[in-house]
Design an enzyme around this catalytic site. Structure first.
Site, PDB file in Angstrom:
ATOM      1  N   ARG A 148       0.852  -1.335  -0.031  1.00  0.00           N
ATOM      2  CA  ARG A 148      -0.137  -0.003  -0.025  1.00  0.00           C
ATOM      3  C   ARG A 148       0.798   1.083  -0.102  1.00  0.00           C
ATOM      4  O   ARG A 148       0.598   2.015  -0.650  1.00  0.00           O
ATOM      5  CB  ARG A 148      -0.794  -0.167   1.285  1.00  0.00           C
ATOM      6  CG  ARG A 148      -2.404  -0.810   0.835  1.00  0.00           C
ATOM      7  CD  ARG A 148      -1.985  -2.056   0.499  1.00  0.00           C
ATOM      8  NE  ARG A 148      -3.298  -2.911   0.311  1.00  0.00           N
ATOM      9  CZ  ARG A 148      -3.807  -3.852   1.269  1.00  0.00           C
ATOM     10  NH1 ARG A 148      -3.222  -4.083   2.494  1.00  0.00           N
ATOM     11  NH2 ARG A 148      -5.014  -4.140   1.277  1.00  0.00           N
ATOM     12  N   ASP A 177       0.042  -7.022  -3.270  1.00  0.00           N
ATOM     13  CA  ASP A 177      -1.246  -6.455  -2.968  1.00  0.00           C
ATOM     14  C   ASP A 177      -1.807  -5.689  -4.093  1.00  0.00           C
ATOM     15  O   ASP A 177      -0.830  -5.590  -5.227  1.00  0.00           O
ATOM     16  CB  ASP A 177      -1.445  -5.739  -1.573  1.00  0.00           C
ATOM     17  CG  ASP A 177      -2.814  -6.033  -0.907  1.00  0.00           C
ATOM     18  OD1 ASP A 177      -3.719  -5.958  -1.556  1.00  0.00           O
ATOM     19  OD2 ASP A 177      -2.544  -6.602   0.305  1.00  0.00           O
ATOM     20  N   HIS A 226      -6.340  -9.986  -4.147  1.00  0.00           N
ATOM     21  CA  HIS A 226      -5.522  -8.815  -3.735  1.00  0.00           C
ATOM     22  C   HIS A 226      -4.433  -8.978  -5.056  1.00  0.00           C
ATOM     23  O   HIS A 226      -3.289  -8.977  -4.790  1.00  0.00           O
ATOM     24  CB  HIS A 226      -4.845  -9.087  -2.347  1.00  0.00           C
ATOM     25  CG  HIS A 226      -5.591  -8.581  -1.298  1.00  0.00           C
ATOM     26  ND1 HIS A 226      -6.328  -7.213  -1.187  1.00  0.00           N
ATOM     27  CD2 HIS A 226      -6.314  -9.245  -0.228  1.00  0.00           C
ATOM     28  CE1 HIS A 226      -6.854  -7.122  -0.362  1.00  0.00           C
ATOM     29  NE2 HIS A 226      -6.860  -8.420   0.325  1.00  0.00           N
ATOM     30  N   GLU A 290      -9.793 -12.215   1.685  1.00  0.00           N
ATOM     31  CA  GLU A 290     -10.576 -11.014   0.997  1.00  0.00           C
ATOM     32  C   GLU A 290     -10.459 -11.528  -0.435  1.00  0.00           C
ATOM     33  O   GLU A 290     -10.218 -10.372  -1.336  1.00  0.00           O
ATOM     34  CB  GLU A 290     -10.164  -9.802   1.189  1.00  0.00           C
ATOM     35  CG  GLU A 290     -10.122  -9.436   2.795  1.00  0.00           C
ATOM     36  CD  GLU A 290      -9.683  -8.309   3.148  1.00  0.00           C
ATOM     37  OE1 GLU A 290     -10.216  -7.477   3.916  1.00  0.00           O
ATOM     38  OE2 GLU A 290      -8.686  -7.732   2.619  1.00  0.00           O
ATOM     39  N   TRP A 356      -7.052 -13.610  11.752  1.00  0.00           N
ATOM     40  CA  TRP A 356      -7.351 -12.237  11.791  1.00  0.00           C
ATOM     41  C   TRP A 356      -8.605 -11.457  11.877  1.00  0.00           C
ATOM     42  O   TRP A 356      -8.685 -10.412  12.621  1.00  0.00           O
ATOM     43  CB  TRP A 356      -6.515 -11.502  10.411  1.00  0.00           C
ATOM     44  CG  TRP A 356      -7.418 -11.646   9.237  1.00  0.00           C
ATOM     45  CD1 TRP A 356      -7.606 -12.744   8.534  1.00  0.00           C
ATOM     46  CD2 TRP A 356      -7.914 -10.627   8.546  1.00  0.00           C
ATOM     47  NE1 TRP A 356      -8.336 -12.380   7.441  1.00  0.00           N
ATOM     48  CE2 TRP A 356      -8.911 -10.959   7.364  1.00  0.00           C
ATOM     49  CE3 TRP A 356      -8.358  -9.163   9.150  1.00  0.00           C
ATOM     50  CZ2 TRP A 356      -9.669 -10.320   6.747  1.00  0.00           C
ATOM     51  CZ3 TRP A 356      -9.140  -8.530   8.257  1.00  0.00           C
ATOM     52  CH2 TRP A 356      -9.867  -8.918   7.024  1.00  0.00           C
ATOM     53  N   TYR A 381      -3.934  -5.232  15.650  1.00  0.00           N
ATOM     54  CA  TYR A 381      -3.728  -4.663  14.159  1.00  0.00           C
ATOM     55  C   TYR A 381      -3.301  -3.171  14.677  1.00  0.00           C
ATOM     56  O   TYR A 381      -3.923  -2.533  14.935  1.00  0.00           O
ATOM     57  CB  TYR A 381      -5.040  -4.655  13.216  1.00  0.00           C
ATOM     58  CG  TYR A 381      -5.157  -5.574  12.439  1.00  0.00           C
ATOM     59  CD1 TYR A 381      -4.760  -6.895  12.534  1.00  0.00           C
ATOM     60  CD2 TYR A 381      -5.687  -5.424  11.155  1.00  0.00           C
ATOM     61  CE1 TYR A 381      -4.852  -8.031  11.484  1.00  0.00           C
ATOM     62  CE2 TYR A 381      -5.761  -6.654  10.170  1.00  0.00           C
ATOM     63  CZ  TYR A 381      -5.471  -7.847  10.421  1.00  0.00           C
ATOM     64  OH  TYR A 381      -5.372  -8.797   9.486  1.00  0.00           O
ATOM     65  N   ASP A 383      -2.622  -0.745  12.627  1.00  0.00           N
ATOM     66  CA  ASP A 383      -2.943   0.493  11.682  1.00  0.00           C
ATOM     67  C   ASP A 383      -4.212   1.142  12.311  1.00  0.00           C
ATOM     68  O   ASP A 383      -4.654   2.045  11.986  1.00  0.00           O
ATOM     69  CB  ASP A 383      -3.175  -0.005  10.579  1.00  0.00           C
ATOM     70  CG  ASP A 383      -4.343  -1.017  10.499  1.00  0.00           C
ATOM     71  OD1 ASP A 383      -4.410  -1.912  11.282  1.00  0.00           O
ATOM     72  OD2 ASP A 383      -4.864  -1.344   9.256  1.00  0.00           O
ATOM     73  N   TRP A 430      -0.609  -2.673   8.540  1.00  0.00           N
ATOM     74  CA  TRP A 430      -0.958  -2.269   7.110  1.00  0.00           C
ATOM     75  C   TRP A 430      -0.640  -1.011   6.884  1.00  0.00           C
ATOM     76  O   TRP A 430      -0.790   0.045   7.847  1.00  0.00           O
ATOM     77  CB  TRP A 430      -2.466  -2.798   7.069  1.00  0.00           C
ATOM     78  CG  TRP A 430      -2.768  -4.216   7.260  1.00  0.00           C
ATOM     79  CD1 TRP A 430      -2.954  -4.659   8.503  1.00  0.00           C
ATOM     80  CD2 TRP A 430      -2.709  -5.276   6.680  1.00  0.00           C
ATOM     81  NE1 TRP A 430      -3.196  -5.993   8.635  1.00  0.00           N
ATOM     82  CE2 TRP A 430      -2.896  -6.329   7.492  1.00  0.00           C
ATOM     83  CE3 TRP A 430      -2.008  -5.303   5.094  1.00  0.00           C
ATOM     84  CZ2 TRP A 430      -2.793  -7.733   6.751  1.00  0.00           C
ATOM     85  CZ3 TRP A 430      -1.837  -6.577   4.623  1.00  0.00           C
ATOM     86  CH2 TRP A 430      -2.356  -7.843   5.479  1.00  0.00           C
ATOM     87  N   GLU A 432      -1.854   1.458   4.650  1.00  0.00           N
ATOM     88  CA  GLU A 432      -2.829   2.408   3.958  1.00  0.00           C
ATOM     89  C   GLU A 432      -2.824   3.906   4.708  1.00  0.00           C
ATOM     90  O   GLU A 432      -2.834   4.901   3.823  1.00  0.00           O
ATOM     91  CB  GLU A 432      -4.374   2.080   4.082  1.00  0.00           C
ATOM     92  CG  GLU A 432      -4.600   0.910   3.135  1.00  0.00           C
ATOM     93  CD  GLU A 432      -4.697  -0.692   3.950  1.00  0.00           C
ATOM     94  OE1 GLU A 432      -3.893  -0.734   5.053  1.00  0.00           O
ATOM     95  OE2 GLU A 432      -5.172  -1.449   3.407  1.00  0.00           O
TER      96      GLU A 432
HETATM   97  C1  ACM Z   1      -6.214  -9.004   6.449  1.00  0.00           C
HETATM   98  O1  ACM Z   1      -6.262  -7.977   7.007  1.00  0.00           O
HETATM   99  N1  ACM Z   1      -7.002  -8.689   5.073  1.00  0.00           N
HETATM  100  C2  ACM Z   1      -5.544 -10.133   6.544  1.00  0.00           C
END
Ligand code: ACM
Ligand code: ZN
Length: 493
Positions: A148, A177, A226, A290, A356, A381, A383, A430, A432
């Site tokens: 990202r 990704d 992804h 996802e 997760w 997480y 983020d 993450w 983003e």
């Molecule tokens: C994830 O946070 N999509 C693994």
């Protein structure tokens, strides 16, 4: 008298009210020449002190001993550290324990030991202590999303050294990704033609840097979702007609790999052929999260695959795809790890699950006899915002330091056998929501320190107030390193 403020908290610390003064005559005695933990310790000491700190086989004023006959006492990663007014002795059953003993010694030294250049006027003193220590879990991970937003090799290595400081032993590198593919693949140059990425030589240098600190790099190559960054370069691996573009917004996208097409699977195998050459890790992460099934529902090739393989539906096609790579990896002596969506449609025989979306996926996998790594977004997480508030850095939801610290990877209603399948815990970063080193660091610290303690320290020995007190000391080290951190009110009031 300097105090003992090690993070993660050791199993046992007995301090005597005395000190050891290190000086320019300091030597390191190692089990063999170029012993990696000894080399690392010498490097830590030489820069800031300006001393020569020779590493020699046999005796030294700082003694590293590997004693295989005591491997039972120490486990694979445990160690014992004794500092007396005369010197230091670190003993372990295996090399991993020597690495972690070195990190404890580093945290006993004044914060100035973290300086990049020689510092004068420091009294290089440590408290005399007896430490016995071993980790609760074997997987103590830190993840970084470099898709990202891209982070350069220097940042990645700095992150790895901070993981090492915390006795974290896995660096999970989220290399691909929708927004960018970050690893050079020689057979498919278009993957990295347009975006910032790491050369294979750089990736190898990260693997070596991590190994020299007792850390395994687990690479992640996302499939079957992804995948937009791949499809932008190689649209023939999609179900629908292109052209495609690497994503410019955050989210989950419908265009994924066409797994009804044998050429797509061959492409992915070729990618993994090169990935396995670069990364010696036993665990290889294939993503699996996802993956919308909308394109597969419309795609003749994917529907034909479902028919031919006798699969019930598109979830089963996802499961079939993961099984192809489970076998591919097992045939090469590796193990597949994937996000908890790999449970959908049935788990591949050798798969390890990274839970997760909560802990339920981990619980289900452990019940089915699979290994799991706990990484629930509700707690670890990084983020997420530290606190509610429009001005707070972070996104999607909130996980405070205290909430993060409070996570126990062994879920209350697990049986002993199920709990044994919990390899450990990992914090995920993450990217983003930030695009600078300092932007990343205020999300990571101090919460990564909390996750390190979850992974290492026995649950009964964990105490949040005690942790925050120790973090105030660790923050002085981050200050010396120039690493940013969130000034959490739970730590500083
Ligand atoms: C994830 O946070 N999509 C693994
Ligand atoms: Zn398809």
């Amino acid at each position: 008298m300097p105090s003992v403020n090690i993070i993660p908290r050791p199993t046992l610390v007995a301090s005597a009210s005395n000190v050891l003064h290190l000086d320019a005559d300091t030597t390191i005695g190692a089990p063999e020449a170029e012993h990696p933990a000894a080399v690392l310790l010498a490097a830590y000491l030489r820069g800031p002190t300006g001393w020569t700190v020779p590493v020699q086989v046999g005796a030294g004023s700082i003694q590293l001993l590997r004693d295989g006959s005591r491997a039972q006492d120490f486990g694979a990663e445990g160690y014992q550290l004794d500092a007396t007014p005369d010197g230091v002795c670190i003993v372990a059953g295996e090399d991993a324990g020597l690495f972690w003993g070195v990190q404890s010694l580093r945290q006993l030294l004044p914060a100035a030991i973290e300086a990049r250049t020689t510092v004068t006027g420091v009294d290089w003193t440590i408290p005399t202590v007896h430490i016995e220590d071993r980790p609760r879990f074997s997987w103590r991970g830190g993840h970084l999303d470099v898709s990202r937003h891209f982070f350069d090799i220097d940042f990645v290595k700095g992150f790895i050294d901070l993981l090492a400081l915390h006795k974290q032993n896995v660096f999970h590198w989220h290399l691909t990704d929708d927004h960018g593919w970050r690893l050079q693949i020689e057979r498919y140059p278009e993957l990295t033609h347009e975006s910032a990425s790491y050369t294979q030589a750089e990736a190898r240098s990260v693997v070596a840097y991590a190994a020299a600190r007792g850390i395994t790099v687990v690479p992640e190559i996302e499939l079957p979702g992804h995948a937009l960054a791949v499809l932008a370069a190689y649209p023939e691996f999609a179900c629908a007609e292109g052209p495609f573009h690497a994503a410019t917004e955050w989210g989950v996208f419908d265009d994924v790999f066409c797994v009804g097409n044998d050429a797509t699977l061959a492409f992915l195998r070729h990618v993994f052929d090169e990935v396995l050459e670069i990364f010696p890790s036993r665990f290889i992460h294939v993503g699996g999260d996802e993956c919308p099934k909308t394109r597969w529902q419309q795609c003749p090739k994917c529907q034909a695959r479902i028919q031919q393989e006798g699969l019930a539906n598109e979830d089963a096609l996802q499961s079939w795809t993961i099984r192809q790579f489970d076998k591919y990896l097992a045939d090469r002596g590796r193990r597949l790890v994937g996000w908890d969506e790999i449970l959908e449609g049935g788990l591949a025989p050798g798969a390890t699950v990274m839970s997760w979306r909560g802990v339920e996926g981990g619980l289900e996998a452990a019940r089915a006899g699979h290994d799991v790594v706990m990484t629930p977004q509700t707690h670890v997480y990084l983020d997420r915002k530290h606190y509610e508030g429009d001005d707070e850095p972070g996104r999607l939801s909130v996980s405070s330091l205290e909430n993060c610290y409070g996570f126990d990877p062994t879920i209350a209603d697990m049986t002993i056998t199920e709990a044994q399948h919990v390899l450990g815990v990992q914090a995920n970063v993450w990217s983003e929501g930030f695009d600078t080193p300092a932007g990343a660091e205020v999300m990571i610290w101090p919460r990564m320190s909390a996750v390190a303690e979850i992974g290492w320290t026995a649950q009964a020995d964990r105490n949040f107030a005690d942790f925050t007190g120790r973090f105030r000391h660790l923050a002085q080290r981050l200050d010396v390193m120039g690493v940013a951190y969130y000034r959490d009110r739970a730590v500083w009031g």
